[in-house]
Design an enzyme around this catalytic site. Structure first.
Site, PDB file in Angstrom:
ATOM      1  N   ASP B 102       0.849  -1.190   0.000  1.00 38.58           N
ATOM      2  CA  ASP B 102       0.000   0.000   0.000  1.00 38.58           C
ATOM      3  C   ASP B 102       0.885   1.241   0.000  1.00 38.58           C
ATOM      4  O   ASP B 102       1.693   1.426   0.908  1.00 38.58           O
ATOM      5  CB  ASP B 102      -0.889  -0.028   1.258  1.00 38.58           C
ATOM      6  CG  ASP B 102      -1.793   1.196   1.354  1.00 38.58           C
ATOM      7  OD1 ASP B 102      -2.024   1.861   0.315  1.00 38.58           O
ATOM      8  OD2 ASP B 102      -2.274   1.491   2.458  1.00 38.58           O
ATOM      9  N   ASP B 104       0.466   5.121   0.216  1.00 34.89           N
ATOM     10  CA  ASP B 104      -0.565   6.097   0.537  1.00 34.89           C
ATOM     11  C   ASP B 104       0.005   7.499   0.351  1.00 34.89           C
ATOM     12  O   ASP B 104       0.983   7.865   1.010  1.00 34.89           O
ATOM     13  CB  ASP B 104      -1.029   5.884   1.989  1.00 34.89           C
ATOM     14  CG  ASP B 104      -2.302   6.659   2.295  1.00 34.89           C
ATOM     15  OD1 ASP B 104      -2.575   7.649   1.578  1.00 34.89           O
ATOM     16  OD2 ASP B 104      -3.012   6.276   3.235  1.00 34.89           O
ATOM     17  N   ASP B 302       3.216   1.100   3.455  1.00 35.20           N
ATOM     18  CA  ASP B 302       2.659   0.916   4.797  1.00 35.20           C
ATOM     19  C   ASP B 302       3.040  -0.492   5.267  1.00 35.20           C
ATOM     20  O   ASP B 302       2.541  -1.485   4.726  1.00 35.20           O
ATOM     21  CB  ASP B 302       1.131   1.085   4.734  1.00 35.20           C
ATOM     22  CG  ASP B 302       0.492   0.941   6.110  1.00 35.20           C
ATOM     23  OD1 ASP B 302       1.130   0.369   7.008  1.00 35.20           O
ATOM     24  OD2 ASP B 302      -0.652   1.390   6.263  1.00 35.20           O
TER      25      ASP B 302
END
Lengths: 334, 393
Positions: B102, B104, B302
């Site tokens: 991920d 972000d 992440d």
């Protein structure tokens, strides 16, 4: 595979085939000339369970295969799990020593055959010889699946030479990767054995060894163990199996033992089954936690809350409403 | 998790548009591999908590749920289970999990963020702009309208934000291809539906990796834990003294190559490296510098997402309630424009009350809204309502 290889690696399937082909039968173990092999097997177990030395005497492969088989039978017959764990780990270290030597000395063809056999057949781990033939390569995925459970920072993937899907390792490192699996293989071999009616020579040797070896594990005797809280019992079980215990669980175990007044020497011994056990380092760490070394801060036992967060809590009804594992002991003593 | 209070009327309008999407665009929803072994979850608009531990035997069943419930967000496990609906987790019998990453946008610290961010009061929905900076100032927020101390901080990502996320995604690709050895065809990159990218690895060899092994991969990719010894700087017993001895395996590949290139050293540069360490203040001080260098050169992912082998992760093709955009696959990161390629809601006109002057560009149309009441295409109206910057009229 040459006979000399079977002497070094008697856990390979070929060793079993040799026994089958030579029509070996249990009754032969009662022959007087077998006494030498039975004594040798007992000596091997004693040295290996002691853990200070690697039993690396090598005789003819026929003798080595039988010695290995008989030592498995004796360990099974002794019936103490800690002895089996210790024995399996020591056998893994023995094989590790020979494998490392073989990889360093032998020609490329020899290397490849030893590797293909042991790593790929037994552990589904493919090893490739590097382009310049100095190093060995394992797939990144195979590497992290094993090495991520080692504690030393140098084993972290970022500290290895990584390229094109492979991690480059030298002989020692490659063999170290499978120590746990070798140990599990030998452990499972013994666990899965069904013993026939034992020849007298073996039975009396096992009966002779049992009390001797049992005394080493007295501190794990029932009186002490039943008083431990379930989180500590679980950590001890994992440790005694020779499995890897996470760092946080090791801290929990050591701080708990310090809190209930166990001497450092005994605590250090509790970690001796850890796959990466190093007495000097463990002693320093336990002394550090006790406040004797380093920052001179005495570490307290992690709270039940913290242990729950780290998945180290195995609470039972007996835990009642304690908030720290040390209270478990106190409550029970009242 | 989104905390903004959205009016029942606004929820009803957004839900209607989401339902239309799921009814008309069911082909956009990607069928996960081995659907019967996955755990699903979804959320409803205006409600907290997720409905989890669900299972669908086929896409037909899943499509029917999407149209019936018009959920705000839909998730599918990266894990494969023998019994996906069982609880607690250990009863599910874990069979493996896809490797996921991920990226972000909000974690990248882009300097442009304050210029297109807003604070939305979670109590009355009042919008103030721009929001206070992170940290102490943010914690001192007080709504000018109702005095509530809590706000949701929303951002309308600009092209620079998206480029920042794309840069991280490309860097991740480089690591995965050149170092980890993942096949290009096994790497699937998706726009997250709001402000980032999700990377899914479709490789059987990775599915059995446990959390610890994934954590080791995360450390590698994000540049965490690099030892000075790896590049040949060895600490001696005396405090802060060191010697240079390059590793036998060289500095040609992986992190060693990256750092060697950055420091402009090779296997013959022992003296140069010694000087670099000394100029930085010795072993310990250079360790801090190396940590910083490696972090800068690593990928900002992440770690919790990658190491969680039981995660339910936004499902490809479904809508993100933070924006109304879809989690959409990008086959070419350079040309991918999330404000066009992931903006899949209808064009029908909706009337909204906009709470603050706002600029945005969707489906190549620019909207510069300064008046309170405005009529605009559903995709733009929903985008603003999802952000908490508009209410349905």
């Amino acid at each position: 595979m040459a006979g000399s290889d079977l002497a070094k690696y008697p856990f390979l399937n070929e060793a079993g085939e040799y026994l089958r082909e030579s029509s070996f039968g249990w009754e032969e173990l009662d022959r007087p000339d077998m006494k030498y092999i039975i004594d040798r097997a007992a000596e091997r177990i004693e040295i290996e369970v002691d853990g200070k030395m690697i039993y690396d005497n090598l005789e003819r492969y026929e003798i080595e295969i039988l010695t290995f088989l008989i030592s498995l039978v004796i360990v099974k017959s002794i019936g103490i799990d800690q002895v089996l764990r210790k024995f399996a780990l020591a056998e893994a270290r023995r094989a590790e020593k020979f494998l490392t030597e073989d990889l360093r000395k032998q020609s490329e063809i020899k290397r490849r055959s030893v590797f293909t056999k042991i790593f790929e057949d037994l552990f589904k781990l493919k090893i490739v010889i590097s382009e310049d033939q100095r190093l060995f390569k394992v797939r990144v995925v195979d590497y992290v699946a094993r090495a991520s459970h080692f504690h030393e920072q140098e084993w972290k993937l970022i500290n290895r030479l990584v390229h094109n899907g492979y991690v480059y390792l030298d002989a020692d490192e490659t063999v170290r990767l499978i120590r746990n699996e070798l140990s599990v293989l030998i452990y499972d071999k013994v666990k899965g054995m069904t013993l026939p009616i034992l020849p007298q020579g073996i039975k009396s040797k096992a009966d002779q060894l049992r009390p001797k070896l049992l005394s080493r594990y007295e501190w794990r005797g029932s009186a002490g163990v039943t008083d431990y809280p379930p989180c500590i019992k679980h950590a001890l079980e994992v440790m005694n199996r020779g499995d890897n215990l996470p760092h946080s669980a090791r801290v929990m175990l050591a701080t708990y033992m310090l809190a209930i007044g166990k001497p450092v020497d005994e605590i250090v011994l509790m970690f001796e089954n850890a796959p990466d056990f190093n007495e000097k380092i463990t002693r320093y760490q336990v002394e550090h936690l006790s406040g004797m070394k380093g920052s001179r801060t005495k570490y307290s036992v992690p709270s039940c809350d913290k242990l729950r967060n780290e998945n180290l809590c195995f609470a039972t009804a007996e835990c009642d409403s304690i908030i720290n594992p040390v209270q478990f002991g106190r409550r029970k003593k009242k | 998790m989104r905390e903004i209070l959205i009016s029942a009327k606004t929820i009803s309008v957004i839900k209607k548009v989401f339902r239309e999407y799921y009814f008309n665009e069911s082909k956009a929803i990607e069928e996960p591999l081995k659907i019967e072994q996955r755990e699903f979850g979804y959320m409803h608009f205006g409600q907290t908590g997720m409905l989890r531990h669900l299972s669908f035997k086929s896409m037909k069943e899943l499509d029917a749920m999407l149209v019936r419930e018009a959920p705000s967000d839909v998730y599918c496990s990266n894990a494969y289970y023998r019994f996906p609906t069982q609880q607690p987790m250990q009863e599910k019998q874990w069979l493996g999990a896809d490797l996921i990453f991920d990226i972000d946008g909000k974690d990248l610290g882009m300097p442009c963020v304050p210029s297109h961010s807003y604070s939305v009061c979670i109590n009355c929905g009042y919008v103030s702009s721009p929001p206070p900076e992170r940290g102490e100032e943010r914690s001192s927020y007080s709504c000018p309208s109702c005095g509530c101390k809590k706000a949701d901080h929303v951002s309308i990502p600009c092209s620079k934000c998206i480029d920042g996320s794309k840069k991280e995604a490309r860097r991740l690709m480089d690591f995965l291809l050149a170092d980890i050895g993942v096949e290009r065809s096994a790497i699937n990159i998706y726009f997250s539906g709001n402000n980032g990218f999700h990377v899914h690895i479709n490789d059987d060899a990775c599915t059995s990796l446990d959390s610890q092994a994934r954590s080791d991969l995360v450390g590698y990719l994000s540049g965490t834990g690099l030892m000075l010894e790896s590049i040949g700087i060895r600490k001696t017993n005396t405090e802060d003294l060191f010697s240079i001895k390059f590793p036998k395996s060289g500095l040609t590949y992986g992190w060693r190559r990256r750092i060697a290139e950055k420091l402009k050293i090779d296997m013959t540069s022992a003296i140069k490296l010694k000087n670099i360490v000394n100029q930085n203040g010795g072993y310990s001080a250079f360790k801090v510098e190396l940590d910083r260098l490696a972090k800068d050169m690593g990928v900002r992912i992440d770690p919790q997402v990658t190491t969680d082998v039981h995660r339910v992760f936004r499902m490809p093709g479904t809508l993100n309630s933070k924006s109304g955009l879809s989690k959409t696959k990008s086959n070419d990161l350079y040309s991918f424009d999330p404000f066009v390629d992931a903006c899949l809601l209808g064009d029908g006109k909706l009337s909204v009350r906009v709470k603050t002057p706002v600029k945005l560009k969707l489906k190549r149309n620019s909207f510069n809204i300064s008046k309170e009441s405005a009529e605009m295409p559903a995709y733009a109206a929903v985008y603003l309502m999802c952000k908490g910057l508009a209410e349905a009229n």
